[in-house]
Write an enzyme that holds these catalytic residues in place. Sequence first.
Site, PDB file in Angstrom:
ATOM      1  CG  ASP A 261      -1.750   1.201   1.252  1.00 51.39           C
ATOM      2  OD1 ASP A 261      -2.524   1.512   0.343  1.00 51.39           O
ATOM      3  OD2 ASP A 261      -1.736   1.696   2.476  1.00 51.39           O
ATOM      4  CG  ASP A 460      -1.548   2.149   7.042  1.00 55.69           C
ATOM      5  OD1 ASP A 460      -1.829   2.347   5.867  1.00 55.69           O
ATOM      6  OD2 ASP A 460      -1.303   3.368   7.636  1.00 55.69           O
ATOM      7  CG  ASP A 464      -4.380  -1.057   3.300  1.00 55.46           C
ATOM      8  OD1 ASP A 464      -4.842  -0.898   2.273  1.00 55.46           O
ATOM      9  OD2 ASP A 464      -3.628  -0.280   3.954  1.00 55.46           O
TER      10      ASP A 464
END
Length: 591
Positions: A261, A460, A464
């Site tokens: 990410d 995080d 996600d």
Amino acid sequence: AWLFSCVATFAPAVLPGGTQAVYFESAAVIVLLILVGRWLEARAKGRAGAAIAKLVGLQARTARVLRGATGEVAEISIEDVLIGDAVQVRPGERLPVDGTVLEGMSTVDESALTGEPLPVLKRVGDPVTGGTVNGTGSLTLEATRVGAETTLAQIVRMVEAAQGAKLPIQSLVDRITMVFVPVVLAVACATVAAWLLFASDPALALVAGVSVIIIACPCAMGLATPTSIMVATGRAAEMGVLVRKGDALQTLSEAGVIALDKTGTITEGQPALTDVVTLGDQSRRDVLRAVAGVEARSEHPIAAAITEAARLECGLPASVAEFEAQAGHGAAATVDDMRVLVGSERFMVGAGIELGDLVVEANRLSKQGKTAVFAAIDGTPAAVLAVSDPVKKTSTRAIAALQAKGFDVVMLTGDRSSTAEVVAKQVGITKVQAELLPADKVAALKALKTDGRKVVFVGDGINDAPALAEADIGIAIGTGTDVAIESADVVLMSGDLLGVLNAVEISRKAIANIRQNLGWAFGYNILLIPVAAGLLYPAFGLLLAPTFAAGAMALSSVSVLANALRLRRLMPAQAAATKQVSDLTLAEGRA
């Protein structure tokens, strides 16, 4: 051996002539060697589980709490601390609970929990974690988590669960071990029968049969996997890598793709002011102070970044009045008797302000992936300010190291393509998928799995969580949300991508260590059981005595444990910091 010796001593007539030998010393030495081996094994197991003891030892036993209307300080047991209590922490002490700083400023050494070598500066409002060590300042905390809910208690539970887990490779060992003992007993019986049949020597038959039973070592096979898991997960915890599921060690070692990410993983996750380009004789300090006066009334993340930068550089403006906001475009206010406008190009044009060269500067900043806002004071263009989510200092190095280890590194983000491409170029990622919703990230991970490679996802945020659950291995940044952490197989206590490098290194070394242990355990039995049975006796006259068989058996278990303990020497990816850096950090914070 002992029973045979008793018969030879007290009823020698029942034995054939010439076979009345005694083996009392062999029986005693065998028991001695086995007990020594078990003692060494117990010591090694204790060292393997030392990580749990070390983590438990981080917990403070008492806390100084402000109680009552008078605010008197009472030193109480850690079990009696309540959520909301004000807790005092003196310089050099361990923080007793998780909390938020109410008063004071100090650096806090979090290395025991996060693996981060540098102490972290803590001010009023910053969160702190129980078990970490206060520096040279005094702090007053508001307790937010106590008892079994503290971060340290949760870490201990995670490590205990991981150390008790079974890897897929262990199931194969279990199946082999289940048939190992009956096979060895059958081989021992066959050995005695063969010696009696072909050598007609009961004494030698007894020696060979006992040696086979003693030298066979299912212990080494049984210890090979769980000991390596225990040592590896314990060492990982010391490095700030929490393996929540034991089988993650094996799966991670087999992974070929790492998907990252962007926001909060590669980048800091919080916008920060990066540029202030002023016009004419306008000073940066004056412009920033004026703009912050307007932005202090806004809840927008960009406004928060500008306000925080102004607070650190020049303090807040003296007076703000007549605040007006135009949603999505900008805001205006009177700051220290000046009319200040802050917003987009459209907002400024609508207010009749000619931006001129500032537009060129804004375009340049936008190409760098930054968000530009304009400022005007008393109807005159003053500056263009740029805000961006900065890349973490170690992201580029960590990504390069992962690529060097053979991983295909991919960025999956919900951010705009233009911003994602800029960040990807900065950190050396060539494969980018942007503007993804949570469901799109899950679909992207499924696509990455189509060629049979195991996929790791690192994230995080709440968005996600589905991706972390979909990936073969989900790694959550410990600074992220609880939802993300609960969906992950591995948790990094720090927000550093070097933690991914540490996790990969630990998993690969642990699986290699397990294979070495199994190779030794199986090889040992395959080679020495035939020797104990007397395979070398016809050609060389060599027969392994039970005493030596006992020593070799003990040595095999100890060797497996000693090999597993080598994992304790694994070093984290980041270098250690010095105390001078800690002192400098605290001095800068006070300044």
